[in-house]
Design an enzyme around this catalytic site. Structure first.
Site, PDB file in Angstrom:
ATOM      1  N   GLY A  75      36.767  21.410  45.231  1.00 27.69           N
ATOM      2  CA  GLY A  75      35.848  22.283  44.487  1.00 27.69           C
ATOM      3  C   GLY A  75      36.464  22.838  43.225  1.00 27.69           C
ATOM      4  N   THR A  76      37.727  22.475  42.968  1.00 30.82           N
ATOM      5  CA  THR A  76      38.393  22.989  41.761  1.00 30.82           C
ATOM      6  C   THR A  76      37.672  22.475  40.516  1.00 30.82           C
ATOM      7  OG1 THR A  76      40.487  22.980  42.949  1.00 30.82           O
ATOM      8  CG2 THR A  76      40.604  23.130  40.537  1.00 30.82           C
ATOM      9  N   THR A  77      37.476  23.369  39.548  1.00 34.47           N
ATOM     10  CA  THR A  77      36.795  22.987  38.303  1.00 34.47           C
ATOM     11  C   THR A  77      37.810  22.960  37.153  1.00 34.47           C
ATOM     12  OG1 THR A  77      36.216  25.302  37.974  1.00 34.47           O
ATOM     13  CG2 THR A  77      34.555  23.902  39.026  1.00 34.47           C
ATOM     14  N   SER A 101      30.944  20.567  41.624  1.00 29.29           N
ATOM     15  CA  SER A 101      31.235  21.724  40.765  1.00 29.29           C
ATOM     16  C   SER A 101      30.718  22.994  41.423  1.00 29.29           C
ATOM     17  CB  SER A 101      30.595  21.544  39.384  1.00 29.29           C
ATOM     18  OG  SER A 101      29.189  21.411  39.501  1.00 29.29           O
ATOM     19  N   ASN A 102      29.778  22.826  42.369  1.00 30.63           N
ATOM     20  CA  ASN A 102      29.251  23.994  43.087  1.00 30.63           C
ATOM     21  C   ASN A 102      28.739  23.527  44.447  1.00 30.63           C
ATOM     22  OD1 ASN A 102      27.613  26.260  43.928  1.00 30.63           O
ATOM     23  ND2 ASN A 102      27.904  27.006  41.834  1.00 30.63           N
ATOM     24  N   HIS A 135      30.695  34.859  35.002  1.00 30.02           N
ATOM     25  CA  HIS A 135      31.647  34.849  36.116  1.00 30.02           C
ATOM     26  C   HIS A 135      32.643  35.998  35.962  1.00 30.02           C
ATOM     27  CE1 HIS A 135      30.115  30.717  36.573  1.00 30.02           C
ATOM     28  NE2 HIS A 135      30.500  30.816  37.840  1.00 30.02           N
ATOM     29  N   HIS A 136      33.410  36.228  37.042  1.00 31.60           N
ATOM     30  CA  HIS A 136      34.478  37.246  37.089  1.00 31.60           C
ATOM     31  C   HIS A 136      35.583  36.943  36.056  1.00 31.60           C
ATOM     32  CE1 HIS A 136      36.950  34.260  39.244  1.00 31.60           C
ATOM     33  NE2 HIS A 136      35.757  33.842  39.666  1.00 31.60           N
ATOM     34  N   LYS A 139      38.465  34.039  36.221  1.00 26.95           N
ATOM     35  CA  LYS A 139      38.148  32.608  36.113  1.00 26.95           C
ATOM     36  C   LYS A 139      38.936  31.983  34.970  1.00 26.95           C
ATOM     37  CE  LYS A 139      34.402  29.275  36.274  1.00 26.95           C
ATOM     38  NZ  LYS A 139      35.180  28.480  37.249  1.00 26.95           N
ATOM     39  N   GLY A 145      32.339  24.898  35.765  1.00 26.08           N
ATOM     40  CA  GLY A 145      32.038  23.522  36.177  1.00 26.08           C
ATOM     41  C   GLY A 145      30.543  23.350  36.423  1.00 26.08           C
ATOM     42  N   THR A 146      29.929  24.358  37.006  1.00 26.08           N
ATOM     43  CA  THR A 146      28.487  24.304  37.278  1.00 26.08           C
ATOM     44  C   THR A 146      27.708  24.188  35.972  1.00 26.08           C
ATOM     45  OG1 THR A 146      28.891  25.748  39.166  1.00 26.08           O
ATOM     46  CG2 THR A 146      26.601  25.508  38.471  1.00 26.08           C
TER      47      THR A 146
HETATM   48  N1  LIG Z   1      32.923  24.157  43.551  1.00 27.11           N
HETATM   49  C1  LIG Z   1      32.609  25.405  43.923  1.00 27.11           C
HETATM   50  O1  LIG Z   1      31.609  25.661  44.615  1.00 27.11           O
HETATM   51  C2  LIG Z   1      33.518  26.532  43.511  1.00 27.11           C
HETATM   52  C3  LIG Z   1      33.268  27.849  43.891  1.00 27.11           C
HETATM   53  C4  LIG Z   1      34.183  28.830  43.540  1.00 27.11           C
HETATM   54  C5  LIG Z   1      35.328  28.488  42.835  1.00 27.11           C
HETATM   55  N2  LIG Z   1      35.523  27.210  42.464  1.00 27.11           N
HETATM   56  C6  LIG Z   1      36.751  26.772  41.788  1.00 27.11           C
HETATM   57  O2  LIG Z   1      37.800  26.756  42.746  1.00 27.11           O
HETATM   58  C7  LIG Z   1      39.053  27.002  42.115  1.00 27.11           C
HETATM   59  C8  LIG Z   1      39.784  28.125  42.842  1.00 27.11           C
HETATM   60  O3  LIG Z   1      39.046  29.318  42.729  1.00 27.11           O
HETATM   61  P1  LIG Z   1      39.572  30.694  43.381  1.00 27.11           P
HETATM   62  O4  LIG Z   1      38.611  31.729  42.966  1.00 27.11           O
HETATM   63  O5  LIG Z   1      39.866  30.490  44.825  1.00 27.11           O
HETATM   64  O6  LIG Z   1      40.952  30.877  42.591  1.00 27.11           O
HETATM   65  P2  LIG Z   1      42.220  31.758  42.999  1.00 27.11           P
HETATM   66  O7  LIG Z   1      42.999  31.975  41.748  1.00 27.11           O
HETATM   67  O8  LIG Z   1      41.783  32.954  43.776  1.00 27.11           O
HETATM   68  O9  LIG Z   1      43.043  30.809  43.995  1.00 27.11           O
HETATM   69  C9  LIG Z   1      43.739  29.649  43.561  1.00 27.11           C
HETATM   70  C10 LIG Z   1      44.788  29.314  44.609  1.00 27.11           C
HETATM   71  O10 LIG Z   1      45.421  28.089  44.250  1.00 27.11           O
HETATM   72  C11 LIG Z   1      46.786  28.208  44.625  1.00 27.11           C
HETATM   73  N3  LIG Z   1      47.593  27.207  43.931  1.00 27.11           N
HETATM   74  C12 LIG Z   1      47.988  27.180  42.635  1.00 27.11           C
HETATM   75  N4  LIG Z   1      48.738  26.100  42.418  1.00 27.11           N
HETATM   76  C13 LIG Z   1      48.792  25.407  43.589  1.00 27.11           C
HETATM   77  C14 LIG Z   1      49.415  24.200  44.011  1.00 27.11           C
HETATM   78  N5  LIG Z   1      50.161  23.468  43.171  1.00 27.11           N
HETATM   79  N6  LIG Z   1      49.242  23.800  45.280  1.00 27.11           N
HETATM   80  C15 LIG Z   1      48.526  24.515  46.138  1.00 27.11           C
HETATM   81  N7  LIG Z   1      47.918  25.673  45.811  1.00 27.11           N
HETATM   82  C16 LIG Z   1      48.063  26.115  44.552  1.00 27.11           C
HETATM   83  C17 LIG Z   1      47.164  29.637  44.262  1.00 27.11           C
HETATM   84  O11 LIG Z   1      48.330  30.038  44.943  1.00 27.11           O
HETATM   85  C18 LIG Z   1      45.913  30.356  44.767  1.00 27.11           C
HETATM   86  O12 LIG Z   1      46.063  30.651  46.129  1.00 27.11           O
HETATM   87  C19 LIG Z   1      38.719  27.274  40.644  1.00 27.11           C
HETATM   88  O13 LIG Z   1      38.881  26.078  39.910  1.00 27.11           O
HETATM   89  C20 LIG Z   1      37.241  27.659  40.672  1.00 27.11           C
HETATM   90  O14 LIG Z   1      36.572  27.385  39.470  1.00 27.11           O
HETATM   91  C21 LIG Z   1      34.651  26.227  42.771  1.00 27.11           C
HETATM   92  O1  LIG Z   2      34.546  31.616  40.762  1.00 27.43           O
HETATM   93  C1  LIG Z   2      34.589  30.508  40.211  1.00 27.43           C
HETATM   94  O2  LIG Z   2      35.591  30.135  39.565  1.00 27.43           O
HETATM   95  C2  LIG Z   2      33.443  29.580  40.338  1.00 27.43           C
HETATM   96  N1  LIG Z   2      33.614  28.349  39.933  1.00 27.43           N
HETATM   97  C3  LIG Z   2      32.651  27.287  40.005  1.00 27.43           C
HETATM   98  C4  LIG Z   2      32.296  26.811  38.627  1.00 27.43           C
HETATM   99  O3  LIG Z   2      33.171  26.753  37.744  1.00 27.43           O
HETATM  100  O4  LIG Z   2      31.133  26.438  38.405  1.00 27.43           O
HETATM  101  C5  LIG Z   2      31.456  27.646  40.848  1.00 27.43           C
HETATM  102  C6  LIG Z   2      31.027  29.072  40.706  1.00 27.43           C
HETATM  103  C7  LIG Z   2      32.180  30.033  40.974  1.00 27.43           C
END
Ligand SMILES: NC(=O)c1ccc[n+]([C@@H]2O[C@H](COP(=O)([O-])OP(=O)(O)OC[C@H]3O[C@@H](n4cnc5c(N)ncnc54)[C@H](O)[C@@H]3O)[C@@H](O)[C@H]2O)c1
Ligand SMILES: O=C(O)C1=N[C@H](C(=O)O)CCC1
Length: 238
Positions: A75-77, A101-102, A135-136, A139, A145-146
């Site tokens: 889910g990483t963007t 992306s979401n 977003h917060h 970010k 990504g969405t």
């Molecule tokens: N696709 C979705 O539905 C969705 C929803 C929310 C967030 N996201 C995405 O997910 C990602 C993470 O969001 P978050 O809010 O949890 O971020 P966050 O900053 O709270 O957490 C990121 C985590 O990654 C860890 N990390 C960093 N480098 C690393 C590595 N080399 N190996 C393992 N772990 C590592 C950090 O220690 C931390 O625990 C972002 O890219 C965000 O945009 C996607």
């Molecule tokens: O909190 C985030 O970071 C989020 N990332 C995703 C995005 O980039 O679209 C999904 C919504 C929350």
């Protein structure tokens, strides 16, 4: 099901709560300080890996899952430039990969609405489309990504637009995406079509991270025994 959580930040912790609530076992919680757990022998203790880390780390983490023969939900963007390479590696190594992306059900329904609305508006030259995503402040990537997924859907249906820009624009050939960072916003996406006569607006507002986390766990349950490249459209049969 045994899950390796790669990334134990805001999303990793929200996923842990949902997964344990559904009876799954978290075998590894991997963050920046415990990346030795990404070694093959460790990862192989899991049935599936769920990867939510950073734009800089997602690519290498996914390849480690492929090397360990562990299906991976990501889910990483903010790392989309590497997505074609990951998909090629997945096929070459006969692995399982699901990116979204979401992951929330609501946003995936919103994607369907967005596509249909863009199709209807394609011949309505009086309307200008634009997008706002909120977003917060922690970010790392912008636009979200969405927002990029939504923009790609609009561009596909509106050939007069040649691309998106991450700012407000009056250029009719570009889709403007405005990114706002306001705490604690979990994720809001607003699509607007404005004409001198009226406006059409569709909005998705996440009230928490629960929808993203629940969708990621559902995707992991679905992916566990599969091989290939999938999306949430496959999981939700949309
Ligand atoms: N696709 C979705 O539905 C969705 C929803 C929310 C967030 N996201 C995405 O997910 C990602 C993470 O969001 P978050 O809010 O949890 O971020 P966050 O900053 O709270 O957490 C990121 C985590 O990654 C860890 N990390 C960093 N480098 C690393 C590595 N080399 N190996 C393992 N772990 C590592 C950090 O220690 C931390 O625990 C972002 O890219 C965000 O945009 C996607
Ligand atoms: O909190 C985030 O970071 C989020 N990332 C995703 C995005 O980039 O679209 C999904 C919504 C929350």
């Amino acid at each position: 099901m045994k899950i390796a959580l790669i990334g134990y930040g805001k999303m990793g912790k929200a996923i842990e709560a949902i997964a344990q609530g559904r009876g799954h076992e978290i075998v590894h919680r991997i963050d920046i300080n415990s990346s030795h757990l990404l070694e093959k022998e460790q990862l192989q203790q899991a049935d599936v890996a769920i990867e939510f880390t950073t734009p800089e780390t997602a690519y290498h983490n996914i390849l480690k899952c492929f090397a360990a023969n562990v299906p991976v939900v990501c889910g990483t963007t903010g790392w989309l430039e590497k997505l074609p390479e990951v998909k090629a590696q997945c096929l070459e190594q006969h692995q399982a990969f699901l990116y979204a992306s979401n992951f929330s059900v609501g946003v995936n329904i919103f994607f369907e609405l967005n596509r249909r609305l863009a199709e209807l508006m394609a011949t309505q030259s009086d309307y200008r489309s634009s997008m706002v995503e909120i977003h917060h402040t922690q970010k790392k990537d912008a636009p979200s990504g969405t927002a990029i997924t939504l923009a790609e859907q609009i561009l596909e249906k509106q050939p007069a637009k040649t691309g998106w820009v991450n700012e407000a624009t009056t250029d009719p050939t570009k889709l403007g995406i405005v990114s706002e960072r306001v705490d604690p916003a979990p994720g809001t996406h607003i699509i607007q079509y404005d004409s001198p006569i009226d406006s059409i607006t569709i909005t998705h507002t996440a009230h928490s991270r629960e929808g993203f986390a629940a969708g990621a766990v559902t995707a992991a349950e679905w992916l566990k025994d599969k091989k290939g490249i999938f999306s949430m459209k496959d999981v939700l049969s949309l």
